[in-house]
Design a protein around this motif. Structure first.
Motif, PDB file in Angstrom:
ATOM      1  N   ALA A  25      -9.668  -3.663  21.174  1.00 41.04           N
ATOM      2  CA  ALA A  25     -10.378  -4.099  22.383  1.00 41.04           C
ATOM      3  C   ALA A  25      -9.412  -4.722  23.382  1.00 41.04           C
ATOM      4  O   ALA A  25      -9.505  -4.473  24.589  1.00 41.04           O
ATOM      5  N   LEU A  26      -8.478  -5.505  22.887  1.00 46.50           N
ATOM      6  CA  LEU A  26      -7.472  -6.112  23.762  1.00 46.50           C
ATOM      7  C   LEU A  26      -6.592  -5.051  24.411  1.00 46.50           C
ATOM      8  O   LEU A  26      -6.336  -5.098  25.621  1.00 46.50           O
ATOM      9  N   PHE A  27      -6.143  -4.060  23.630  1.00 47.68           N
ATOM     10  CA  PHE A  27      -5.305  -2.984  24.176  1.00 47.68           C
ATOM     11  C   PHE A  27      -6.077  -2.151  25.203  1.00 47.68           C
ATOM     12  O   PHE A  27      -5.511  -1.726  26.208  1.00 47.68           O
ATOM     13  N   LEU A  28      -7.359  -1.912  24.954  1.00 44.15           N
ATOM     14  CA  LEU A  28      -8.175  -1.162  25.914  1.00 44.15           C
ATOM     15  C   LEU A  28      -8.214  -1.885  27.259  1.00 44.15           C
ATOM     16  O   LEU A  28      -8.126  -1.265  28.319  1.00 44.15           O
ATOM     17  N   HIS A  29      -8.321  -3.194  27.206  1.00 41.02           N
ATOM     18  CA  HIS A  29      -8.372  -3.981  28.439  1.00 41.02           C
ATOM     19  C   HIS A  29      -7.007  -4.026  29.117  1.00 41.02           C
ATOM     20  O   HIS A  29      -6.892  -3.763  30.316  1.00 41.02           O
ATOM     21  N   ARG A  30      -5.974  -4.340  28.343  1.00 44.56           N
ATOM     22  CA  ARG A  30      -4.623  -4.489  28.919  1.00 44.56           C
ATOM     23  C   ARG A  30      -4.001  -3.172  29.370  1.00 44.56           C
ATOM     24  O   ARG A  30      -3.428  -3.100  30.445  1.00 44.56           O
ATOM     25  N   GLU A  31      -4.088  -2.148  28.535  1.00 48.82           N
ATOM     26  CA  GLU A  31      -3.386  -0.895  28.816  1.00 48.82           C
ATOM     27  C   GLU A  31      -4.194   0.064  29.684  1.00 48.82           C
ATOM     28  O   GLU A  31      -3.618   0.849  30.424  1.00 48.82           O
ATOM     29  N   CYS A  32      -5.510   0.016  29.591  1.00 53.47           N
ATOM     30  CA  CYS A  32      -6.345   0.963  30.332  1.00 53.47           C
ATOM     31  C   CYS A  32      -7.171   0.298  31.427  1.00 53.47           C
ATOM     32  O   CYS A  32      -7.798   0.984  32.231  1.00 53.47           O
ATOM     33  N   GLY A  33      -7.225  -1.033  31.419  1.00 49.25           N
ATOM     34  CA  GLY A  33      -8.011  -1.744  32.410  1.00 49.25           C
ATOM     35  C   GLY A  33      -9.510  -1.561  32.238  1.00 49.25           C
ATOM     36  O   GLY A  33     -10.270  -1.704  33.190  1.00 49.25           O
ATOM     37  N   LEU A  34      -9.932  -1.262  31.027  1.00 47.09           N
ATOM     38  CA  LEU A  34     -11.354  -1.006  30.758  1.00 47.09           C
ATOM     39  C   LEU A  34     -12.041  -2.249  30.213  1.00 47.09           C
ATOM     40  O   LEU A  34     -11.427  -3.087  29.550  1.00 47.09           O
ATOM     41  N   GLN A  35     -13.329  -2.338  30.482  1.00 43.52           N
ATOM     42  CA  GLN A  35     -14.132  -3.416  29.923  1.00 43.52           C
ATOM     43  C   GLN A  35     -14.455  -3.050  28.479  1.00 43.52           C
ATOM     44  O   GLN A  35     -15.113  -2.042  28.218  1.00 43.52           O
ATOM     45  N   SER A  36     -13.959  -3.846  27.555  1.00 44.10           N
ATOM     46  CA  SER A  36     -14.205  -3.597  26.133  1.00 44.10           C
ATOM     47  C   SER A  36     -14.870  -4.819  25.536  1.00 44.10           C
ATOM     48  O   SER A  36     -14.794  -5.917  26.078  1.00 44.10           O
ATOM     49  N   PHE A  37     -15.494  -4.617  24.395  1.00 43.98           N
ATOM     50  CA  PHE A  37     -16.281  -5.676  23.781  1.00 43.98           C
ATOM     51  C   PHE A  37     -16.202  -5.551  22.272  1.00 43.98           C
ATOM     52  O   PHE A  37     -16.549  -4.513  21.707  1.00 43.98           O
ATOM     53  N   CYS A  38     -15.708  -6.603  21.645  1.00 40.21           N
ATOM     54  CA  CYS A  38     -15.618  -6.650  20.189  1.00 40.21           C
ATOM     55  C   CYS A  38     -16.154  -8.005  19.732  1.00 40.21           C
ATOM     56  O   CYS A  38     -15.400  -8.970  19.623  1.00 40.21           O
ATOM     57  N   PRO A  39     -17.464  -8.112  19.512  1.00 39.38           N
ATOM     58  CA  PRO A  39     -18.018  -9.400  19.099  1.00 39.38           C
ATOM     59  C   PRO A  39     -17.536  -9.788  17.708  1.00 39.38           C
ATOM     60  O   PRO A  39     -17.459  -8.954  16.810  1.00 39.38           O
ATOM     61  N   ARG A  40     -17.167 -11.071  17.581  1.00 38.25           N
ATOM     62  CA  ARG A  40     -16.683 -11.576  16.289  1.00 38.25           C
ATOM     63  C   ARG A  40     -17.440 -12.837  15.920  1.00 38.25           C
ATOM     64  O   ARG A  40     -18.011 -13.500  16.774  1.00 38.25           O
ATOM     65  N   CYS A  57     -15.093  -9.363  12.482  1.00 41.04           N
ATOM     66  CA  CYS A  57     -15.808  -8.552  13.455  1.00 41.04           C
ATOM     67  C   CYS A  57     -17.291  -8.513  13.073  1.00 41.04           C
ATOM     68  O   CYS A  57     -17.628  -8.340  11.902  1.00 41.04           O
ATOM     69  N   LEU A  58     -18.156  -8.696  14.070  1.00 40.76           N
ATOM     70  CA  LEU A  58     -19.600  -8.636  13.806  1.00 40.76           C
ATOM     71  C   LEU A  58     -20.017  -7.231  13.394  1.00 40.76           C
ATOM     72  O   LEU A  58     -20.892  -7.056  12.555  1.00 40.76           O
ATOM     73  N   PHE A  59     -19.368  -6.207  13.981  1.00 42.42           N
ATOM     74  CA  PHE A  59     -19.621  -4.815  13.621  1.00 42.42           C
ATOM     75  C   PHE A  59     -18.306  -4.226  13.125  1.00 42.42           C
ATOM     76  O   PHE A  59     -17.551  -3.635  13.904  1.00 42.42           O
ATOM     77  N   PRO A  60     -17.982  -4.402  11.845  1.00 38.36           N
ATOM     78  CA  PRO A  60     -16.678  -3.971  11.338  1.00 38.36           C
ATOM     79  C   PRO A  60     -16.417  -2.486  11.592  1.00 38.36           C
ATOM     80  O   PRO A  60     -17.263  -1.637  11.314  1.00 38.36           O
ATOM     81  N   GLY A  61     -15.236  -2.208  12.157  1.00 37.68           N
ATOM     82  CA  GLY A  61     -14.820  -0.832  12.383  1.00 37.68           C
ATOM     83  C   GLY A  61     -15.251  -0.249  13.716  1.00 37.68           C
ATOM     84  O   GLY A  61     -15.035   0.932  13.962  1.00 37.68           O
ATOM     85  N   TYR A  62     -15.830  -1.084  14.613  1.00 38.55           N
ATOM     86  CA  TYR A  62     -16.337  -0.555  15.884  1.00 38.55           C
ATOM     87  C   TYR A  62     -15.964  -1.449  17.059  1.00 38.55           C
ATOM     88  O   TYR A  62     -15.892  -2.674  16.930  1.00 38.55           O
ATOM     89  N   VAL A  63     -15.766  -0.805  18.225  1.00 43.37           N
ATOM     90  CA  VAL A  63     -15.493  -1.479  19.487  1.00 43.37           C
ATOM     91  C   VAL A  63     -16.363  -0.809  20.544  1.00 43.37           C
ATOM     92  O   VAL A  63     -16.515   0.415  20.541  1.00 43.37           O
ATOM     93  N   PHE A  64     -16.915  -1.595  21.443  1.00 43.51           N
ATOM     94  CA  PHE A  64     -17.715  -1.065  22.538  1.00 43.51           C
ATOM     95  C   PHE A  64     -16.861  -1.001  23.799  1.00 43.51           C
ATOM     96  O   PHE A  64     -16.102  -1.931  24.088  1.00 43.51           O
ATOM     97  N   VAL A  65     -16.997   0.092  24.566  1.00 44.67           N
ATOM     98  CA  VAL A  65     -16.214   0.284  25.790  1.00 44.67           C
ATOM     99  C   VAL A  65     -17.159   0.727  26.902  1.00 44.67           C
ATOM    100  O   VAL A  65     -17.960   1.647  26.711  1.00 44.67           O
ATOM    101  N   ASN A  66     -17.037   0.062  28.053  1.00 40.78           N
ATOM    102  CA  ASN A  66     -17.819   0.433  29.229  1.00 40.78           C
ATOM    103  C   ASN A  66     -16.938   1.330  30.093  1.00 40.78           C
ATOM    104  O   ASN A  66     -15.947   0.866  30.657  1.00 40.78           O
ATOM    105  N   THR A  67     -17.282   2.609  30.191  1.00 41.38           N
ATOM    106  CA  THR A  67     -16.399   3.557  30.860  1.00 41.38           C
ATOM    107  C   THR A  67     -17.138   4.818  31.284  1.00 41.38           C
ATOM    108  O   THR A  67     -18.270   5.052  30.879  1.00 41.38           O
ATOM    109  N   ASP A  68     -16.452   5.602  32.062  1.00 39.06           N
ATOM    110  CA  ASP A  68     -16.856   6.976  32.353  1.00 39.06           C
ATOM    111  C   ASP A  68     -16.028   7.842  31.406  1.00 39.06           C
ATOM    112  O   ASP A  68     -14.814   7.980  31.581  1.00 39.06           O
ATOM    113  N   LEU A  69     -16.664   8.388  30.394  1.00 40.64           N
ATOM    114  CA  LEU A  69     -15.928   9.142  29.369  1.00 40.64           C
ATOM    115  C   LEU A  69     -15.200  10.354  29.945  1.00 40.64           C
ATOM    116  O   LEU A  69     -14.116  10.704  29.475  1.00 40.64           O
ATOM    117  N   ARG A  70     -15.777  10.988  30.960  1.00 43.03           N
ATOM    118  CA  ARG A  70     -15.120  12.169  31.533  1.00 43.03           C
ATOM    119  C   ARG A  70     -13.734  11.818  32.060  1.00 43.03           C
ATOM    120  O   ARG A  70     -12.806  12.614  31.953  1.00 43.03           O
TER     121      ARG A  70
END
Length: 186
Positions: A25-40, A57-70
């Motif tokens: 989640a941290l790398f998604l934010h830093r490297e891609c500038g995306l809003q990511s969410f990893c509740p712990r 992690c509240l949901f082990p093995g998963y990260v949420f990302v707010n993005t346009d997948l295309r």
């Protein structure tokens, strides 16, 4: 490969490497500038070794990302710690905004939730983790007193007896901190 071209912008769930979700989640934010969410969750647990502090992690093995997948699917897949998107066949489910908001509302600024220790209430099964009755199972018989001691029933020498023990010497084994984190506030 899931049908990314038909997706709409929004929240999506990605599989992450175990125990590395928060880093992904941290790398998604830093490297891609995306809003990511990893509740712990952060909690203390009495173990046979004593009191141990955990952050998981509240949901082990998963990260949420707010993005346009295309636009960002390939960039997200290239981020360290990300394995792939959660898909069902060719369908990529979008996570409802209300779900993300309801989880975020329960967390602090670091996406953490402090989970209180389990309540030692009458009728609860516990394991004694220190003292002369160590490793015996017991049932809570009474509430904490002014000295942080609890009355418990236990089987000892072929009969049931009631003893007073320090609350710190009791381990509630049936508690799931993730479930307590998702319970509605009291």
């Amino acid at each position: 490969m899931p049908t990314i071209l038909e997706s709409e912008p929004g929240w999506y769930c990605f599989k992450a490497l175990p125990k590395k979700e928060h880093l992904a989640a941290l790398f998604l934010h830093r490297e891609c500038g995306l809003q990511s969410f990893c509740p712990r969750i952060r909690y203390e647990k009495k173990t046979r070794r004593g009191l141990v502090h955990f952050v998981e992690c509240l949901f082990p093995g998963y990260v949420f990302v707010n993005t346009d997948l295309r636009e960002n699917y390939r960039r997200i897949r290239a981020v360290r710690g990300i394995r792939d998107i959660v898909a069902f066949g060719n369908r990529v489910p979008r996570i409802p905004e209300a779900f993300i908001e309801s989880i975020q509302a329960r967390l602090d600024q670091q996406d953490l939730k402090d989970v209180p220790s389990p309540v030692l209430s009458p009728g609860r099964e516990v394991v004694i983790v220190e003292g002369p009755f160590k490793d015996l199972n017991a049932i809570i018989a009474g509430q904490l007193d002014a000295h942080q001691r609890v009355a418990v029933f236990l089987e000892f020498l072929g009969r049931q007896m009631q003893v007073q023990l320090p609350a710190s010497s009791l381990l509630v084994e049936t508690e799931n901190p993730r479930q307590r984190a998702l319970d509605p506030p009291a």
